[in-house]
Motif scaffolding. Structure first.
Motif, PDB file in Angstrom:
ATOM      1  N   MET A  90       0.906  -1.125   0.038  1.00 29.02           N
ATOM      2  CA  MET A  90      -0.035  -0.121   0.109  1.00 29.02           C
ATOM      3  C   MET A  90       0.687   1.267  -0.049  1.00 29.02           C
ATOM      4  O   MET A  90       0.291   2.354  -0.403  1.00 29.02           O
ATOM      5  N   ASN A  91       2.256   1.025   0.546  1.00 31.49           N
ATOM      6  CA  ASN A  91       2.818   2.452   0.540  1.00 31.49           C
ATOM      7  C   ASN A  91       2.475   3.658   1.061  1.00 31.49           C
ATOM      8  O   ASN A  91       2.680   4.658   0.354  1.00 31.49           O
ATOM      9  N   PRO A  92       1.902   3.706   2.078  1.00 30.95           N
ATOM     10  CA  PRO A  92       1.525   4.957   2.760  1.00 30.95           C
ATOM     11  C   PRO A  92       3.240   5.556   2.756  1.00 30.95           C
ATOM     12  O   PRO A  92       3.985   5.215   3.013  1.00 30.95           O
ATOM     13  N   MET A  93       3.004   7.071   2.810  1.00 36.89           N
ATOM     14  CA  MET A  93       4.400   7.627   3.035  1.00 36.89           C
ATOM     15  C   MET A  93       4.962   7.298   4.160  1.00 36.89           C
ATOM     16  O   MET A  93       6.247   6.997   4.380  1.00 36.89           O
ATOM     17  N   GLU A  94       4.398   7.284   5.363  1.00 43.08           N
ATOM     18  CA  GLU A  94       4.857   6.867   6.513  1.00 43.08           C
ATOM     19  C   GLU A  94       4.349   5.594   6.650  1.00 43.08           C
ATOM     20  O   GLU A  94       3.046   4.917   6.650  1.00 43.08           O
ATOM     21  N   ASP A 125      10.655   0.483   8.004  1.00 43.58           N
ATOM     22  CA  ASP A 125      11.451   1.260   6.992  1.00 43.58           C
ATOM     23  C   ASP A 125      10.950   0.404   5.674  1.00 43.58           C
ATOM     24  O   ASP A 125      10.183  -0.196   5.685  1.00 43.58           O
ATOM     25  N   ARG A 126      11.372   1.252   4.516  1.00 35.23           N
ATOM     26  CA  ARG A 126      10.417   0.885   3.155  1.00 35.23           C
ATOM     27  C   ARG A 126      10.877  -0.508   2.918  1.00 35.23           C
ATOM     28  O   ARG A 126      10.015  -1.170   2.078  1.00 35.23           O
ATOM     29  N   ARG A 127      11.927  -1.062   3.199  1.00 37.91           N
ATOM     30  CA  ARG A 127      12.605  -2.377   2.766  1.00 37.91           C
ATOM     31  C   ARG A 127      11.655  -3.284   3.467  1.00 37.91           C
ATOM     32  O   ARG A 127      10.968  -4.442   2.798  1.00 37.91           O
ATOM     33  N   GLU A 128      11.347  -3.223   4.714  1.00 40.82           N
ATOM     34  CA  GLU A 128      10.493  -3.899   5.517  1.00 40.82           C
ATOM     35  C   GLU A 128       8.837  -3.934   5.090  1.00 40.82           C
ATOM     36  O   GLU A 128       8.320  -5.010   4.879  1.00 40.82           O
ATOM     37  N   HIS A 129       8.621  -2.853   4.836  1.00 39.70           N
ATOM     38  CA  HIS A 129       7.320  -2.459   4.097  1.00 39.70           C
ATOM     39  C   HIS A 129       7.170  -3.427   2.726  1.00 39.70           C
ATOM     40  O   HIS A 129       5.992  -3.975   2.601  1.00 39.70           O
ATOM     41  N   LEU A 130       8.324  -3.327   2.058  1.00 40.60           N
ATOM     42  CA  LEU A 130       7.839  -4.015   0.675  1.00 40.60           C
ATOM     43  C   LEU A 130       8.056  -5.373   0.650  1.00 40.60           C
ATOM     44  O   LEU A 130       7.745  -6.018  -0.210  1.00 40.60           O
ATOM     45  N   VAL A 131       8.739  -5.933   1.818  1.00 32.29           N
ATOM     46  CA  VAL A 131       8.699  -7.280   1.828  1.00 32.29           C
ATOM     47  C   VAL A 131       7.698  -8.002   2.901  1.00 32.29           C
ATOM     48  O   VAL A 131       6.591  -8.800   2.427  1.00 32.29           O
ATOM     49  N   LEU A 151      11.066 -10.350  -5.013  1.00 32.62           N
ATOM     50  CA  LEU A 151      12.185  -9.643  -5.843  1.00 32.62           C
ATOM     51  C   LEU A 151      12.014  -8.268  -5.854  1.00 32.62           C
ATOM     52  O   LEU A 151      12.756  -7.527  -6.724  1.00 32.62           O
ATOM     53  N   THR A 152      11.040  -7.753  -5.141  1.00 34.23           N
ATOM     54  CA  THR A 152      10.712  -6.201  -5.190  1.00 34.23           C
ATOM     55  C   THR A 152      10.850  -5.546  -4.183  1.00 34.23           C
ATOM     56  O   THR A 152       9.949  -5.099  -3.479  1.00 34.23           O
ATOM     57  N   SER A 153      11.941  -5.545  -3.551  1.00 36.08           N
ATOM     58  CA  SER A 153      12.117  -5.267  -2.227  1.00 36.08           C
ATOM     59  C   SER A 153      12.732  -3.793  -1.935  1.00 36.08           C
ATOM     60  O   SER A 153      12.973  -3.343  -0.826  1.00 36.08           O
ATOM     61  N   THR A 154      12.931  -3.113  -3.000  1.00 40.63           N
ATOM     62  CA  THR A 154      13.368  -1.654  -3.026  1.00 40.63           C
ATOM     63  C   THR A 154      12.314  -0.611  -3.905  1.00 40.63           C
ATOM     64  O   THR A 154      11.642  -1.408  -4.812  1.00 40.63           O
ATOM     65  N   LEU A 155      12.155   0.547  -3.841  1.00 37.56           N
ATOM     66  CA  LEU A 155      11.313   1.217  -4.551  1.00 37.56           C
ATOM     67  C   LEU A 155      11.920   1.607  -6.068  1.00 37.56           C
ATOM     68  O   LEU A 155      11.336   1.833  -7.167  1.00 37.56           O
ATOM     69  N   ALA A 156      12.987   0.639  -6.280  1.00 44.46           N
ATOM     70  CA  ALA A 156      13.724   0.673  -7.667  1.00 44.46           C
ATOM     71  C   ALA A 156      13.096  -0.433  -8.360  1.00 44.46           C
ATOM     72  O   ALA A 156      13.007  -0.619  -9.701  1.00 44.46           O
ATOM     73  N   ASP A 157      12.490  -1.407  -7.559  1.00 45.22           N
ATOM     74  CA  ASP A 157      12.188  -2.682  -8.354  1.00 45.22           C
ATOM     75  C   ASP A 157      10.536  -2.629  -8.283  1.00 45.22           C
ATOM     76  O   ASP A 157       9.802  -3.243  -9.077  1.00 45.22           O
ATOM     77  N   TYR A 158       9.853  -2.197  -7.119  1.00 39.96           N
ATOM     78  CA  TYR A 158       8.473  -1.896  -7.016  1.00 39.96           C
ATOM     79  C   TYR A 158       8.101  -0.541  -7.462  1.00 39.96           C
ATOM     80  O   TYR A 158       8.333   0.399  -6.639  1.00 39.96           O
TER      81      TYR A 158
END
Lengths: 781, 277
Positions: free
Chosen positions: A184-188, A270-276, A692-699
């Motif tokens: 969902m990627n809320p800013m926070e 952190d963003r990586r925890e979020h994306l995983v 495979l998409t654990s950073t905002l460069a991949d997601y």
């Protein structure tokens, strides 16, 4: 111009949010604060054999064996056949997704906590991973939960009658549709800070949540405490979208450590925890068979919906909500007689499914809208006409549809007519033809939907949830200086509720919103509310504030009548004054008399005071339905697979608009997220279940350059069943873009023989489809 | 996502930096703009004991305009190329490439040398400077200087010719004549994201120079000599079939979509170049 309902005023909270003065969990300062980092599972599926903690960190690292007095999160449901999952806040026996918390490590800084986490060794016996729902559904698939006899949280069946449809259909469309797993990627992201308050005898939990009162209940329940021992405070929250409407396992483990150490402990995702570990939403599969006549009139739908739930059922919304919503909402705004739908909620080795803005409806709308266009192509009619042919007509309102949804008001067909007009349908068809002769591929797509909002007690009870929302409460008070204070247990986390509920109070009390202080999100200071989700905040909290303010108006008038020496019924309120004829008295005078100089009031004064708490529920609790049609014009570059927007128009009716400015912002934001769903966002896994998409460069999230200039128009059909005719609107705009954009792409690529039925439509997928269709002479134009 | 602890050194002069390089171990990292190393540190993918920051060294920010060449210091930032404050060896190309790198915030800090040393296959400079026939100049802790052609500097994904006791000092570009042409085209999912495919063609009839380069290929940029020759000789955009056949020979492992995108990128950049006059 006042600041009441309908006023287009800037948000009260923006001054602090935009100038860096907001206080998010990460901004809080406490003496002796410890920061937490988690040891997370590196594997998707396996048995946890041991956790080895270096000797010197024994008092800094905690595992399931320490948290033995914490109950596992085990949301129950009364739906027949539902199987509950058991999630320990720190893994006890089995890891079930990459990123699942195994141990919590604390240190004075996050970096040091991460250093410790790196030195904790986990030994896991790998088990075969369940990476997709279709494999996990099979009889011989390994079990995710050992005591289950399959991997299904729930199956449901709606067995309508399709006999007429099967007999009379001249067109039968069969399709499979897929939507991607998303974050969902809320800013926070998530964030929690807990400490033990000796004086209050309370665990105080600052947490980034949409539902502070629910979290209080959840923490008390699973930490086995009395609710009086827990106070939850949601400070400024940087976006929710549903990600923060459930109890987080981290809220339990952070709170447990804080209580154990008697020190404040904080964890910030952190963003990586979020994306995983936050890859927990949107993934559906549809098998759909639609029956229509030769005008494209839908006679019936036979559907099978599979939801990839992931490993666990979330509290309190459970693993059932998504599929229940999907099965119930697939017919959407269409008048459909024959309907059969089976749903499967499948357990896989992914983070547990959490309701995201739109809840199931972005999926069902996508499936339905693509089906409508497929029918339109089959019968050779304009998709807009086929929509109008099938939508519930305004004259039929209120209307109960095939799944029992009660559509309260509105004219759905009108929204298509307006969208077709505004997007310039006829002119577009000419331009499209001309463009094709120049080798350019333009397409137009529509997406029409209803948004069930503020669905209440009966609906949630029918979904079998452990916790059902009921009456919303709010408090409205005149302060001793005559200003107004509003308290609500709901929360404002970017959707503007802090301003819009002040506008409701302003409407009654005639005081400018600048003089209305709004206090939200603190269970110690606000009346009970189940919080902000399901597009209920404005209807419910707004309704409760309205009721409390109405009562406060009565009391103000009584006091004013004493001061003005007149009858209370002759008192009117204007600009924060009570008037009777030419005489007037300020709220400040009334408040002073009540609080500071009661000697000025009559002996028999009403002692109820100038502080009012009221509860509210709409006249119906089956929800009120906002609806809209989105129309997109895209150009597809058949050589690069890139999709660009030429135009994007939204026609929406959400009942009475409390603040058009905020509403537009909500619509832009929702539509932007929907375009993320349509074109960009996708969590990918390898065959072992590794994300495979654990950073905002991949997601990939859409940015300003990828978004169209949205054009919006509204009509206002007030709901007959809510205070002020308000309907919920927070989720709506995220629902339609998947359908509208994919319909536009398919319209553009029709000459190439391409039909995409999968989200997101990435350049790679578009190019692959063009290559498979293999009509190079058409590409060349 | 916090880095492991490391020592941080900020030498004031190149000489001081070279001195530091003398006793480096394999665990020392040189940081220029930090736009790639920063995230790698936070993800703990890079775990150096020590970081030497060279972004502020004035010796690495010089521009030497010589006869037939321009030498750019490696700590010059993308934004400085973008803003047109630096001389161009060929009309407008460096500026065009620079303005397409990531986002302005990244361009404000990221440097040309840092980008080359990081050698991300999808980055812009490694491909653009290969097309431009650049030479890079390295200096070692012992003070030795060596020049290497770009085609030999990048060994593969994130691998370069640079030794651990060496610094990249400058990038030397030949000057092109006024009849030179260039094209540079990339596709990416989103403005500012890493490229899915890059192609560049630079040609100067007066110098009998023509070079076609493919980038974002998962390895070092790929030079195609046959295509360089063909486009120079015919002056027309090659067909996709011809380009794809050449890619099949040069990089058979790339998937069909990648090959297709590279072919499209080359067609578009060639078209761009041929329309420049």
């Amino acid at each position: 111009m006042g600041t009441g309902i309908g006023a287009r005023v800037a948000r009260k909270e923006d001054a602090r949010l935009l100038s860096g003065q907001a206080k998010f969990v990460r901004d809080l300062k406490f003496p002796r604060l410890l920061e937490a980092a988690y040891v997370r599972s590196p594997l998707a599926h396996g048995r946890l054999k041991s956790v080895t903690i270096p000797e010197k960190y024994k008092d800094r690292v905690f595992t399931a064996s320490n948290l033995s007095d914490v109950l596992p999160i085990r949301p129950e449901s009364t739906l027949p056949g539902y199987k509950a999952s058991q999630q320990y806040p720190l893994v006890k026996d089995k890891v079930r997704f990459v990123g699942e918390c195994i141990a919590i490590c604390v240190a004075p800084t996050r970096a040091e906590a991460e250093d410790i986490a790196e030195q904790v060794i986990v030994d896991i016996d790998p088990l075969p991973p369940l990476v997709n729902a279709s494999d996990a559904k099979t009889r011989d698939a390994p079990r995710l939960h050992d005591d289950w006899d399959d991997n299904l949280f729930l199956t449901t069946a709606f067995d309508g009658d399709l006999e007429f449809a099967e007999k009379n259909a001249t067109v039968v469309i069969e399709r499979e549709y897929n939507t991607a797993r998303q974050c969902m990627n809320p800013m926070e992201g998530k964030g929690t800070l807990s400490y033990w308050d000796d004086k209050a005898g309370q665990l105080v939990v600052y947490t980034s949540t949409q539902v502070p009162h629910l979290i209080r209940t959840g923490i008390a329940q699973y930490l086995q405490m009395d609710q009086g021992q827990v106070r939850v405070i949601a400070p400024d929250v940087g976006g929710g979208f549903g990600y923060k409407c459930v109890l987080q396992p981290e809220e339990l483990s952070v709170s447990w450590v804080a209580r154990k150490l008697k020190r404040p402990v904080r964890w910030v995702e952190d963003r990586r925890e979020h994306l995983v570990a936050g890859a927990n939403t949107r993934q559906h599969h549809y098998k759909l068979k639609a029956y229509a006549d030769d005008r494209g009139k839908l006679l019936g739908i036979d559907a099978e919906i599979t939801v990839d739930i992931g490993a666990y059922s979330v509290w309190p919304f459970t693993a059932c909500l998504e599929a229940a919503q999907a099965g119930g909402n697939l017919p959407g705004p269409y008048a459909l007689e024959g309907y059969r739908c089976k749903t499967y909620s499948v357990a896989t080795n992914k983070p547990g499914f959490t309701p995201y803005r739109g809840v199931a409806r972005p999926g069902v709308c996508f499936a339905m809208e693509l089906t409508i266009d497929a029918i339109a192509r089959a019968v050779g009619r304009e998709p807009a006409d086929v929509r109008r042919e099938n939508l519930v007509p305004g004259s039929a309102m209120p209307y109960t549809n095939v799944t029992g949804k009660f559509y309260d008001s509105g004219d759905y067909q009108h929204s298509v007519t307006e969208a077709a007009r505004a997007i310039g349908l006829e002119d577009f068809r000419k331009r499209q033809k001309e463009a094709r002769t120049q080798g350019r591929f333009l397409g137009l797509g529509f997406g029409t939907f209803t948004e069930q909002s503020a669905h209440g007690t009966k609906v949630f009870a029918a979904w079998g949830l452990p916790l059902v929302p009921g009456y919303e409460q709010a408090m409205v008070k005149l302060t001793p200086s005559g200003s107004v204070e509003v308290r609500s247990g709901n929360h404002s986390f970017g959707q503007g509720l802090e301003t819009t509920i002040a506008q409701v109070a302003s409407e009654w009390l005639t005081v400018d919103i600048d003089k209305i202080n709004v206090l939200m999100g603190d269970t110690g200071m606000t009346p009970y509310s189940t919080g902000a989700y399901a597009s209920r905040g404005m209807v419910m909290a707004g309704g409760a504030v309205s009721k409390a303010a109405e009562e406060l108006v009565k009391r103000i008038k009584i006091h004013a009548s004493h001061l003005l020496q007149c009858d209370a019924k002759d008192v009117a309120l204007k600009d924060g004054k009570a008037l009777s004829g030419a005489a007037s008295v300020d709220f400040a005078d009334i408040a002073r008399a009540w609080y500071l100089r009661p000697d000025q009031l009559d002996e028999d004064v009403d002692t109820a005071g100038l502080e009012v708490t009221q509860g509210y529920k709409p006249d119906i609790d089956t929800g009120v339905f906002t609806y809209a049609t989105h129309a997109a014009i895209v150009e597809v570059d058949p050589e690069t697979g890139k999709v660009s927007f030429e135009d994007y128009y939204v026609f929406e009716d959400c009942g009475r608009r409390v603040n058009p400015l905020i509403l537009e912002g909500q619509t832009y934001g929702g539509a932007a997220q929907g375009i993320g769903t349509a074109l960009f966002e996708e969590v990918l896994y390898d065959p072992s279940g590794q994300p495979l998409t654990s950073t905002l460069a991949d997601y990939i999230l859409p940015g300003p350059a990828e978004l169209p200039h949205f054009r919006l128009e509204h009509s206002e059909t007030p709901s007959p069943y809510t205070r002020h005719g308000i309907k919920g609107v927070g989720e709506g705009a995220a629902i339609a873009p998947g359908g509208a954009v994919l319909n536009a792409i398919n319209d553009a690529l029709e000459p190439l023989g391409v039909e995409l039925n999968e989200l997101p439509a990435t350049p790679h997928k578009i190019l692959s489809a063009i290559m498979d269709a293999d009509r190079p002479e058409e590409v060349a134009g | 996502m916090k880095p492991v602890g490391f020592q941080f050194a900020q030498p004031d002069t190149l000489a001081e930096a070279m001195q530091m390089l003398r006793d480096v171990s394999e665990d020392t990292k040189i940081m220029s703009g930090g736009q790639s190393l920063g995230p790698m540190l936070n993800l703990r993918l890079a775990r150096p004991e020590k970081i030497i920051s060279i972004a502020g060294l004035s010796e690495l920010r010089e521009v030497d305009e010589g006869e037939g060449f321009i030498e750019f210091g490696t700590a010059l930032r993308h934004a400085e190329f973008e803003d047109g404050s630096l001389p161009e060896p060929i009309s407008g190309m460096m500026r065009h490439v620079a303005k397409g790198i990531a986002y302005r915030a990244v361009r404000n800090r990221g440097t040309i040398g840092g980008s080359l040393c990081h050698a991300d296959p999808a980055a812009d400079w490694i491909t653009a400077l290969t097309a431009l026939g650049a030479t890079v100049r390295m200096v070692s802790a012992q003070g030795d200087t060596r020049d290497v052609d770009m085609t030999r500097f990048i060994h593969g994904a994130y691998r370069t010719e640079l030794n651990s006791d060496e610094l990249l000092k400058s990038v030397i570009l030949p000057r092109y004549s006024s009849s030179a042409v260039w094209g540079y085209y990339k596709t990416c999912r989103k403005v500012g994201e890493f490229a899915d495919a890059i192609a560049s063609w630079v040609a100067d009839p007066k110098k009998r120079y023509s070079r076609v380069v493919f980038g974002a290929t998962a390895g070092a940029p790929i030079v195609s000599i046959p295509l360089s020759r063909q486009i120079a000789v015919t002056g027309i955009v090659p067909s996709k079939e011809v380009i794809k056949a050449e890619l099949e020979r040069l990089a058979p492992d790339l998937d069909r979509v990648k090959k297709h995108l590279l072919a499209v990128a080359l067609q578009r950049c060639t078209k761009q170049a041929l329309n420049h006059d």
